[in-house]
Design a protein around this motif. Structure first.
Motif, PDB file in Angstrom:
ATOM      1  N   ALA A  38      42.946  28.566  38.232  1.00 25.00           N
ATOM      2  CA  ALA A  38      43.488  29.933  38.241  1.00 25.00           C
ATOM      3  C   ALA A  38      44.248  30.195  39.536  1.00 25.00           C
ATOM      4  N   ARG A  41      47.558  28.413  39.503  1.00 24.78           N
ATOM      5  CA  ARG A  41      48.486  29.166  38.640  1.00 24.78           C
ATOM      6  C   ARG A  41      48.980  30.420  39.342  1.00 24.78           C
ATOM      7  N   LEU A  63      47.711  35.188  33.340  1.00 23.43           N
ATOM      8  CA  LEU A  63      46.510  34.379  33.555  1.00 23.43           C
ATOM      9  C   LEU A  63      45.472  34.572  32.458  1.00 23.43           C
ATOM     10  N   LEU A  65      43.198  36.839  32.620  1.00 24.03           N
ATOM     11  CA  LEU A  65      41.963  37.179  33.320  1.00 24.03           C
ATOM     12  C   LEU A  65      41.945  38.669  33.617  1.00 24.03           C
ATOM     13  N   HIS A  73      40.395  36.086  43.120  1.00 22.51           N
ATOM     14  CA  HIS A  73      41.134  34.855  43.430  1.00 22.51           C
ATOM     15  C   HIS A  73      42.206  35.108  44.494  1.00 22.51           C
TER      16      HIS A  73
END
Length: 120
Positions: A38, A41, A63, A65, A73
């Motif tokens: 993640a 990315r 993502l 998410l 993150h």
């Protein structure tokens, strides 16, 4: 490069010289921040954004998410010194720290072999 917490060492573990323990720990912290799909990315999405920066809302859908997870993150990447944040009103925008990315790449690139001299 980076923040005081996770600035990378000046000496590469690949230079032939032993890396100091504290330097190894700092480098490992930065690499640990990178070692997540993640987060990789996120770096890619931020870099490829039109202005080279993105907000959390720009990053959640690509993502897949939640906003709190993306923020988590981003915080890790910021603490590692790989991205920086700029607040504009209620929004925070993130961009890569090119010198940090370059320094990591350089530390992990073995020194070039010197060309051998031809004997005449």
């Amino acid at each position: 490069m980076g923040t005081a917490k996770t600035a990378t060492p000046a000496i590469s573990p690949l230079t032939g010289e032993p890396i100091k323990r504290a330097d190894a720990e700092r480098l490992a912290g930065v690499l640990k921040a990178l070692a997540d799909p993640a987060r990789l990315r996120l770096l890619s999405l931020i870099q490829s954004a039109p202005e080279g920066e993105a907000s959390v809302t720009d990053l959640t859908a690509p993502l897949g998410l939640s906003q709190p997870t993306v923020s988590h993150h981003l915080r890790i990447l910021t603490e590692a010194g790989l991205i920086e944040q700029e607040k504009r009103g209620v929004w925070a925008y993130y961009r890569l720290v090119p010198s940090a990315i370059s320094a990591i790449a350089e530390l992990l690139t073995p020194p070039r072999k010197r060309p051998t001299r031809k004997v005449r």
